[in-house]
Design a protein around this motif. Structure first.
Motif, mmCIF file in Angstrom:
data_model
loop_
_atom_site.group_PDB
_atom_site.id
_atom_site.type_symbol
_atom_site.label_atom_id
_atom_site.label_comp_id
_atom_site.label_asym_id
_atom_site.label_seq_id
_atom_site.Cartn_x
_atom_site.Cartn_y
_atom_site.Cartn_z
ATOM 1 N N CYS A 132 34.321 34.532 34.651
ATOM 2 C CA CYS A 132 35.016 35.668 34.045
ATOM 3 C C CYS A 132 33.997 36.541 33.332
ATOM 4 C CB CYS A 132 36.062 35.182 33.040
ATOM 5 S SG CYS A 132 37.343 34.210 33.829
ATOM 6 N N ASP A 136 33.837 42.328 38.133
ATOM 7 C CA ASP A 136 35.159 42.112 37.534
ATOM 8 C C ASP A 136 36.223 42.942 38.275
ATOM 9 O OD1 ASP A 136 36.861 41.069 35.477
ATOM 10 O OD2 ASP A 136 36.791 43.023 34.496
ATOM 11 N N ILE A 137 35.825 44.143 38.680
ATOM 12 C CA ILE A 137 36.767 45.015 39.396
ATOM 13 C C ILE A 137 36.939 44.544 40.842
ATOM 14 C CG2 ILE A 137 37.068 47.367 40.333
ATOM 15 C CD1 ILE A 137 35.618 48.359 37.724
ATOM 16 N N GLY A 172 39.446 40.397 28.115
ATOM 17 C CA GLY A 172 39.401 41.604 28.941
ATOM 18 C C GLY A 172 39.031 41.420 30.397
ATOM 19 N N ARG A 173 38.917 40.162 30.850
ATOM 20 C CA ARG A 173 38.602 39.981 32.277
ATOM 21 C C ARG A 173 39.742 40.529 33.134
ATOM 22 N NH1 ARG A 173 40.530 33.920 33.387
ATOM 23 N NH2 ARG A 173 42.665 34.495 33.910
ATOM 24 N N LYS A 174 39.377 41.154 34.256
ATOM 25 C CA LYS A 174 40.422 41.635 35.165
ATOM 26 C C LYS A 174 40.796 40.536 36.157
ATOM 27 C CE LYS A 174 39.780 46.621 35.087
ATOM 28 N NZ LYS A 174 38.965 46.632 33.836
ATOM 29 N N GLN A 175 39.791 39.827 36.602
ATOM 30 C CA GLN A 175 40.052 38.743 37.554
ATOM 31 C C GLN A 175 38.926 37.727 37.516
ATOM 32 O OE1 GLN A 175 39.727 40.017 41.747
ATOM 33 N NE2 GLN A 175 39.041 41.996 40.966
#
Ligand code: URA
Length: 296
Positions: free
Chosen positions: A179, A143-144, A116-119
């Motif tokens: 992450c 993360d966002i 589920g990591r965004k970046q």
């Protein structure tokens, strides 16, 4: 003698060497063969008799073959080309950090990439910082936004940095894992082990004078110790990034201090005084002047 390696073997060895480098292993030694390539009759007499001996002999032969093949790679001058730590050949820490970030790529080395990591949250701040903070791993806000310590814990860290009389932009901030662990759980051992070599390389690129490990995960990962926060705080450790050689002869590691993680201080503000003591110890080491007012 010139050696021509089959492209598949060459690729496999390249992968193996890259893996070893990532594990911090740089030197390869050639093992003397226990059996010569052309086995003589006398040597045939020497062959192992029991099943166990045969297995040992086979293992030895296998490793001899591998060692020989690695030596061939070295002979063919592949190793310098393969050296994954390209940043070792640049003096400029901005370029060095860029090269490490490039090497990290769109990382899938551990399971966090599919949880589920965004970046990836690499690091932020002054690449020539004297002071570096190391946290645990990105939370939801990080993360966002793709930047470490930008949420509530980050606001407190900013206050702590300001209380030292410096700005967030003056320091370098990174995490053990890059992450976000799902649900903000503590990163697991294998995740820390997979990701921390990149942190070590960041440290070697920035070459700080002092590192502050924020919380137990950072402290235990950096120091490879499994002690409690109470045992870890209150003193300096001599620190060198694990498995790395610095390209700077003038940087032979740095001091490391351990303090409470800002998220812990948000939960238990009574410990802020203790954290402030840790930071004052760091300021003294760096020859920083205590600001007129504490506002940590
Ligand atoms: N906690 C951390 O350890 N790191 C961050 O970047 C944010 C919160």
């Amino acid at each position: 003698m010139s050696h021509t390696l089959h492209p598949d073997l060459r690729r496999a060895l390249a992968e193996r060497v890259r893996y070893c480098h990532e594990m911090g292993i740089y030197d390869f030694y050639r093992r003397e063969p226990r059996v010569s390539e052309s086995t003589t009759a006398a040597e045939v007499d020497d062959q192992p008799s029991t099943f166990q001996e045969q297995r040992e002999e086979m293992a030895a032969r296998k490793s001899t073959v591998t060692a020989k093949a690695v030596a061939k790679v070295a002979d063919e001058n592949i190793l310098p080309v393969l050296t994954p730590h390209a940043e070792l050949s640049v003096a400029d820490p901005i370029t060095a950090l860029k090269l490490i970030r490039e090497d990290l790529g769109d990382c899938t080395r551990c399971k966090l990439h599919k949880q589920g990591r965004k970046q990836i949250v690499f690091g932020v701040g002054n690449p020539r910082a004297e002071l570096m903070f190391v946290g645990e791993g990105p939370g939801a806000d990080e993360d966002i936004q793709g930047e470490p310590f930008v949420g509530r814990a980050g606001q407190l860290l900013n206050n702590m940095i300001r209380a030292m009389g410096i700005r967030r932009e003056d320091v370098y901030i990174a995490n053990v894992v890059k992450c976000r662990p799902p649900g903000n759980r503590t990163p697991e051992r294998d995740e820390c082990e997979t990701c921390s070599p990149f942190l070590m390389r960041q440290i070697a690129a920035v070459k700080p004078k002092v590192i502050v490990a924020l919380g137990a995960t950072a402290a235990k990962t950096l120091l490879a110790m499994n002690s409690s926060m109470m045992q870890l705080r209150g003193r300096f450790y001599d620190f060198k990034p694990a498995g790395l050689r610095s390209n700077d002869p003038n940087w032979d590691g740095c001091k490391l201090a351990v303090t409470y993680h800002p998220a812990f201080l948000l939960r238990d503000p009574r410990q802020k005084g203790e954290a402030w003591k840790d930071l004052q110890m760091v300021m003294k080491e760096l020859g920083m002047k205590a600001p007129a007012k504490e506002n940590a």
